[in-house]
Scaffold this motif. Structure first.
Motif, mmCIF file in Angstrom:
data_model
loop_
_atom_site.group_PDB
_atom_site.id
_atom_site.type_symbol
_atom_site.label_atom_id
_atom_site.label_comp_id
_atom_site.label_asym_id
_atom_site.label_seq_id
_atom_site.Cartn_x
_atom_site.Cartn_y
_atom_site.Cartn_z
ATOM 1 N N TRP A 1 4.412 28.356 37.432
ATOM 2 C CA TRP A 1 4.879 28.187 38.806
ATOM 3 C C TRP A 1 5.449 26.787 38.983
ATOM 4 C CZ3 TRP A 1 2.789 24.792 42.493
ATOM 5 C CH2 TRP A 1 3.241 24.986 43.813
ATOM 6 N N GLY A 2 4.786 25.809 38.444
ATOM 7 C CA GLY A 2 5.224 24.408 38.621
ATOM 8 C C GLY A 2 5.127 23.695 37.288
ATOM 9 N N ASN A 3 4.106 22.839 37.159
ATOM 10 C CA ASN A 3 3.973 22.061 35.943
ATOM 11 C C ASN A 3 3.630 22.935 34.754
ATOM 12 O OD1 ASN A 3 4.474 19.644 37.132
ATOM 13 N ND2 ASN A 3 2.326 19.322 37.723
ATOM 14 N N LYS A 4 4.221 22.564 33.642
ATOM 15 C CA LYS A 4 3.973 23.387 32.461
ATOM 16 C C LYS A 4 2.763 22.837 31.703
ATOM 17 C CE LYS A 4 8.661 25.045 31.750
ATOM 18 N NZ LYS A 4 9.067 24.804 33.129
ATOM 19 N N ILE A 5 1.632 22.951 32.325
ATOM 20 C CA ILE A 5 0.393 22.487 31.699
ATOM 21 C C ILE A 5 -0.419 23.705 31.319
ATOM 22 C CG2 ILE A 5 -1.643 21.043 31.990
ATOM 23 C CD1 ILE A 5 -0.295 19.807 34.390
ATOM 24 N N GLY A 6 -0.931 23.679 30.122
ATOM 25 C CA GLY A 6 -1.783 24.792 29.734
ATOM 26 C C GLY A 6 -0.947 25.998 29.340
ATOM 27 N N LEU A 7 -1.558 27.166 29.379
ATOM 28 C CA LEU A 7 -0.866 28.377 28.969
ATOM 29 C C LEU A 7 -0.186 29.020 30.164
ATOM 30 C CD1 LEU A 7 -3.542 29.916 26.608
ATOM 31 C CD2 LEU A 7 -1.336 28.965 25.954
ATOM 32 N N PRO A 8 0.874 29.781 29.931
ATOM 33 C CA PRO A 8 1.541 30.465 31.042
ATOM 34 C C PRO A 8 0.578 31.406 31.749
ATOM 35 C CG PRO A 8 2.829 30.661 29.041
ATOM 36 C CD PRO A 8 1.527 30.055 28.653
ATOM 37 N N HIS A 9 0.744 31.452 33.063
ATOM 38 C CA HIS A 9 -0.231 32.216 33.831
ATOM 39 C C HIS A 9 0.394 33.163 34.858
ATOM 40 C CE1 HIS A 9 0.412 29.555 37.391
ATOM 41 N NE2 HIS A 9 0.859 28.790 36.420
ATOM 42 N N THR A 10 1.707 33.014 35.073
ATOM 43 C CA THR A 10 2.319 33.836 36.111
ATOM 44 C C THR A 10 3.676 34.334 35.614
ATOM 45 O OG1 THR A 10 2.972 33.890 38.425
ATOM 46 C CG2 THR A 10 3.398 31.866 37.218
ATOM 47 N N VAL A 11 4.360 35.101 36.446
ATOM 48 C CA VAL A 11 5.682 35.567 36.040
ATOM 49 C C VAL A 11 6.657 34.384 36.025
ATOM 50 C CG1 VAL A 11 5.806 38.030 36.542
ATOM 51 C CG2 VAL A 11 5.757 36.431 38.406
ATOM 52 N N PRO A 12 7.661 34.417 35.177
ATOM 53 C CA PRO A 12 8.523 33.238 35.044
ATOM 54 C C PRO A 12 9.447 33.035 36.256
ATOM 55 C CG PRO A 12 9.279 34.992 33.624
ATOM 56 C CD PRO A 12 8.001 35.447 34.180
ATOM 57 N N CYS A 13 9.746 34.126 36.976
ATOM 58 C CA CYS A 13 10.661 34.021 38.096
ATOM 59 C C CYS A 13 10.410 35.226 38.980
ATOM 60 C CB CYS A 13 12.102 34.030 37.612
ATOM 61 S SG CYS A 13 12.457 35.486 36.638
ATOM 62 N N LYS A 14 11.128 35.283 40.109
ATOM 63 C CA LYS A 14 10.932 36.458 40.967
ATOM 64 C C LYS A 14 11.632 37.642 40.318
ATOM 65 C CE LYS A 14 11.032 33.839 45.274
ATOM 66 N NZ LYS A 14 11.827 33.597 46.505
ATOM 67 N N VAL A 15 10.883 38.687 40.042
ATOM 68 C CA VAL A 15 11.471 39.886 39.450
ATOM 69 C C VAL A 15 11.157 41.076 40.340
ATOM 70 C CG1 VAL A 15 11.515 39.236 37.025
ATOM 71 C CG2 VAL A 15 9.440 40.172 38.014
ATOM 72 N N THR A 16 12.024 42.054 40.251
ATOM 73 C CA THR A 16 11.800 43.228 41.073
ATOM 74 C C THR A 16 12.050 44.496 40.268
ATOM 75 O OG1 THR A 16 12.568 44.416 43.016
ATOM 76 C CG2 THR A 16 14.146 43.002 41.939
ATOM 77 N N GLY A 17 11.313 45.517 40.590
ATOM 78 C CA GLY A 17 11.498 46.798 39.916
ATOM 79 C C GLY A 17 11.352 47.893 40.947
ATOM 80 N N SER A 18 12.069 48.986 40.713
ATOM 81 C CA SER A 18 11.953 50.064 41.692
ATOM 82 C C SER A 18 11.932 51.410 41.005
ATOM 83 C CB SER A 18 13.113 50.008 42.678
ATOM 84 O OG SER A 18 14.289 50.414 42.027
ATOM 85 N N CYS A 19 11.271 52.347 41.654
ATOM 86 C CA CYS A 19 11.215 53.707 41.135
ATOM 87 C C CYS A 19 11.058 54.629 42.329
ATOM 88 C CB CYS A 19 10.048 53.881 40.167
ATOM 89 S SG CYS A 19 9.869 55.573 39.616
ATOM 90 N N GLY A 20 11.958 55.550 42.499
ATOM 91 C CA GLY A 20 11.894 56.403 43.678
ATOM 92 C C GLY A 20 12.191 55.537 44.897
ATOM 93 N N SER A 21 11.333 55.617 45.894
ATOM 94 C CA SER A 21 11.571 54.798 47.083
ATOM 95 C C SER A 21 10.802 53.490 47.038
ATOM 96 C CB SER A 21 11.145 55.574 48.328
ATOM 97 O OG SER A 21 9.741 55.652 48.365
ATOM 98 N N VAL A 22 9.978 53.332 46.022
ATOM 99 C CA VAL A 22 9.104 52.167 45.976
ATOM 100 C C VAL A 22 9.818 51.007 45.308
ATOM 101 C CG1 VAL A 22 6.922 51.261 45.165
ATOM 102 C CG2 VAL A 22 7.110 53.658 45.800
#
Lengths: 593, 288
Positions: free
Chosen positions: B169-190
């Protein structure tokens, strides 16, 4: 009553309760009928109180709709309904009601006597499923040729054919008997597949080896064993790969005498070891050797043969496949055990009809149909999948580099004396293997299933139960190869099978096959009669074809087609005959080329 | 079993003689004394060794070339397969390459279909597999029995395992812990949107994507969902699609092009190889 009036009445049922309308319309039954019909089609429960009345209304004004009504509606008095239907001679409805009431035999009687509809009778018996009914049906049909024919055609799997055939008098002329019998035999044909598995190598644990020079044993690797020295001398020079002219290596020999056939018969397979010749049909050769054997009697009696399993008749199987996922066919298909002697008896009965050899009849080649059906299904999926396919991250050259370092490509070493390791083959019936595997699974999964059933019950409260979720027919497979997925489903109970034997059956294809590719295998080279599929080698065999611990030969699946007439010229001292081979490449092969 | 003079061993004695009928049906494998049941010897017997029947874990026999390579250890990591986009057709490959894969059943629901004879109910199982270290798979299977559906769904889930890219999310300390950027996926209406979150936020989402994100090994994430999320199948697939998108997103640190160089000698021998094969499209698409 006009339609607008009807619509208004039906759509405003909350303001105009059914009962009040009913009371008002008492004087004009026709209108009442129309109204109640409309109410019922909108919502069967709304006219619950009047179902009994509706029975008589339908019977009077719209008898065609009566059966549908009876099926759906729940709140009518059975006795009264029966009375009404009998008075009006509405036979089908009466049959249904008797069935509902549990009075099978009477219903059956009516079907047979009034309706003369054998198919209806069979359907009814099937729905009710009672042994008694079937027996009665058979008794009733004695002496009525159309009934017997109908029974043979449609009820092949549900009844004991033996009894039926016994009850046919010897001089009874039955039109279309030959076709029905062929259909039955075709049905029998569907699932009698034999599977071959790797058994111990030479000098294995049981220490009781069959003589490796015995030509009537099925095995892989080593050197081929021929019926006579002459064969081996003659063949030595002509077993060359059609592509690169290198000498072919012996892959396997399969001992497969045919039923009622007085010959000992073995098929030999040879292939070219050159890596550039792998996965091509031209580099494989199949040889058939036969020897007349007097000790075999041509029997039509099979004494204590084990009962074989018979599938549901061909049409039923297909219905199921269309409706739901065809993978799950073996889960629910009703399979009964029958005794084999039926088939031979059936052969005798052909005398009833004028003798026409069965071989001249045209029975569609199921082969082609199945592959083209699957083709149609898959085309859509494959196309969409290829659109979504991402370009590989690494370039093609990087892949080539990786291949070079990791997969040492073999070059053909010129030592011609190399041979594959020697293994015997053990043979088992596919149906038995599957049954056994299922049994084992059930044992291991008992606990798990109980847990899961518990989960299942919780879902009853969920309002979205089944409502929004839809059934998915073809599973969404990431790699997109539906045919391969189906292949895997078929072999999942015995994934280590190396040979699949199904004379004149259908090959189990590995990936999508174009309809024309198998046409090269359709004609016998020697006698020009058509060829039938005999057996195929499965990809699991590749793991055992190792030379110096490296894979020596690769293929996807190898289909062997042999002459259907089994041509052989005994007097001319025939030593061997060539057969047709078709090789289907490994589904991953295109990636590694 | 009655043996007829003990000469009929080997494969199915099926079919009739040519003259009698092309489809004349003999019974198959009558002479088979094999399969662990035959006792008497005789000439022409196929082997009667006993097949191991009560094997609890049968050794995997690979059926595809990729399977053989994995089995022999020529391919050691799943990443090598991903790198070259090779389709994975056998679930055992994943078993072999990701030994600590866990599976979980999200839901089993009955679905119905109307047929002439009433309603047919089958069970649909949705299963998610993941190892908590950046791999996730989702499988959906429908079958008449619950156990079969679950087993089938697990296999399909394994076949659909994809890598999930994790970032900071911010500082690159330690191991990665979250998604690298905002991503989106869809299936049907969701529609499901995954948003990077600072360490310690934990997963802020509905239970269904939470399970998926946990199994993928994402520790912190904000989510936004739109559409009919009550349809669990679509919701799960949308989250899966969002996670798949993490590796298709070109972030600045990937801007520098990886150049795959070759030694001149290799280039020369490659050229010979290419001349023999049909020209592939790839040659035209060389990245350098």
């Amino acid at each position: 009553m006009t339609t607008t009036a009807l619509d208004m009445l039906i759509n405003h049922m909350d303001k105009l309760p059914v009962r009040s309308v009913y009371n008002v319309l008492q004087n004009s039954p026709r209108n009442l009928h129309a109204y109640l019909d409309g109410v019922f089609s909108k919502n069967p429960n709304d006219s619950r109180d009047f179902h009994t009345a509706q029975v008589s209304l339908y019977a009077n004004y719209e008898p065609e709709k009566l059966l549908g009504f009876l099926r759906k509606a729940g709140n009518y008095n059975l006795q009264e309904a029966l009375a009404i239907c009998e008075v009006k001679n509405l036979y089908r409805e009466t049959v249904f009601l008797y069935g509902r009431a549990g009075n099978g035999p009477v219903a059956l009687q009516i079907i047979l006597e009034q309706l003369h509809d054998i198919e209806e009778a069979i359907k009814f018996c099937r729905e009710t499923g009672s042994e008694q009914l079937w027996t009665r049906l058979i008794e009733q049909s004695v002496g009525k040729p159309e009934f017997i024919r109908g029974l043979l055609n449609h009820a092949g799997s549900d009844i004991n054919l033996q009894k039926l055939i016994d009850s046919i008098g010897a001089d009874l002329r039955i039109p279309g008997l030959r076709d029905s019998l062929c259909k039955i035999m075709q049905d029998f044909n569907i699932q009698m597949v034999l599977l071959g598995f790797i058994d111990e190598p030479k000098g294995g644990k049981t220490g009781y080896d069959d003589d490796p020079s015995n030509w009537t044993i099925s095995r892989i690797g080593g050197q081929p064993a021929y019926p006579s020295e002459e064969v081996s001398i003659k063949l030595k020079s002509c077993l060359l790969c059609a592509k690169c002219q290198a000498e072919q290596i012996f892959v396997c020999q399969v001992y497969c005498p045919l039923e009622g056939h007085k010959y000992d018969r073995t098929l030999y397979l040879f292939a070219c070891r050159n890596p550039s010749c792998w996965n091509t049909s031209a580099s494989w050769t199949a040889i058939r050797c036969q020897k007349f054997d007097e000790t075999v009697e041509e029997s039509d009696q099979i004494d204590d043969a084990p009962p074989a399993t018979v599938p549901v008749s061909a049409t039923d199987w297909c219905d199921d496949a269309d409706a739901w996922n065809s993978d799950d066919n073996d889960d629910g298909v009703k399979i009964e055990k029958k005794s084999i002697p039926v088939v031979t008896k059936v052969k005798k009965e052909i005398k009833i009809e004028p003798e026409i050899p069965l071989s001249t009849m045209t029975i569609e080649d199921k082969n082609e149909k199945s592959s083209s059906d699957e083709e149609d299904e898959i085309d859509v999926d494959a196309k969409t999948k290829s659109k979504d396919k991402l370009v590989p991250v690494a370039s093609i050259d990087a892949f080539n580099e990786w291949k070079k370092t990791n997969l040492k490509q073999q070059t053909l070493d010129s030592s011609n004396s190399a041979s594959f390791p020697f293994y015997y083959i053990v043979i088992d019936d596919e149906q038995d293997v599957i049954d056994e595997a299922k049994l084992n699974e059930k044992k291991t999964l008992k606990k798990k299933v109980r847990q899961l059933n518990a989960i299942d019950e919780d879902e009853d409260d969920d309002s979205t139960k089944g409502g929004k979720e839809k059934y998915e027919k073809t599973p969404d497979i990431e790699h997109g190869d539906v045919v391969f997925y189906r292949f895997q489903q078929k072999i999942r109970y015995a994934p280590d099978q190396i040979i699949r034997y199904d004379w004149s059956g259908n090959p189990l294809i590995l990936t999508k096959l174009n309809a024309n590719t198998l046409s090269t295998t359709q004609k016998c080279r020697h006698c020009q009669s058509s060829c039938v599929f005999e057996f195929q080698l499965m990809p699991a065999l590749v793991n055992f074809l190792k030379i110096d611990n490296q894979i020596g030969l690769e293929f996807g699946a190898v289909f062997v087609y042999t002459c259907s007439a089994n041509c052989w010229n005994n007097n001319n001292n025939d030593l061997y005959r060539f057969e047709n081979v078709f090789v289907q490449a490994d589904p991953d092969q295109s990636l590694f080329d | 079993m009655a043996e007829r003079g003990g000469t009929r061993g080997g494969f199915g004695t099926r079919g009739g003689r040519g003259g009698e009928g092309g489809r004349g049906r003999g019974e198959g494998g009558r002479g088979r004394g094999e399969g662990g049941r035959g006792d008497s010897r005789g000439r022409g017997r196929g082997r009667r060794g006993q097949r191991p029947k009560d094997d609890t874990t049968k050794a995997w026999v690979p059926v595809t070339k990729l399977g053989r390579l994995v089995n022999d250890g020529k391919i050691r990591t799943l990443e090598e397969i991903y790198l070259f986009s090779l389709p994975i057709k056998e679930a055992d490959i994943i078993d072999r390459l990701l030994p600590d894969l866990k599976d979980e059943v999200l839901k089993i629901m009955p679905v119905q279909k109307q047929t002439r004879a009433g309603q047919r109910t089958r069970f649909k199982a949705i299963v998610v597999v993941g190892d908590g270290k950046g791999h996730i798979g989702l499988g959906v299977k429908c079958s008449k029995e619950v156990a079969t559906a679950i087993r089938g769904a697990i296999i399909l889930a394994k076949l659909s395992v994809i890598p999930v890219r994790r970032g900071y999310w911010g500082n690159k300390i330690g191991l990665p812990h979250t998604v690298p950027c905002k991503v989106t996926g869809s299936c049907g209406s969701v529609l499901v949107r995954l948003i990077p979150a600072p360490r310690g936020t934990s997963l802020v989402c509905a239970p269904v994507p939470k399970k998926l994100l946990q199994m993928a090994g994402i520790q912190d994430c904000w989510t936004a969902a739109k559409g009919c999320t009550a349809t669990l199948g679509n919701f799960a697939k949308a989250t899966y699609a969002a996670m798949a998108a993490t590796y298709s997103y070109l972030t600045p640190d990937l801007w520098k092009e990886t150049v795959f160089t070759k030694t001149p000698f290799q280039e020369y021998s490659d050229h010979l190889a290419i001349a023999q094969k049909k020209l592939t499209v790839g040659v035209a698409n060389k990245n350098y």
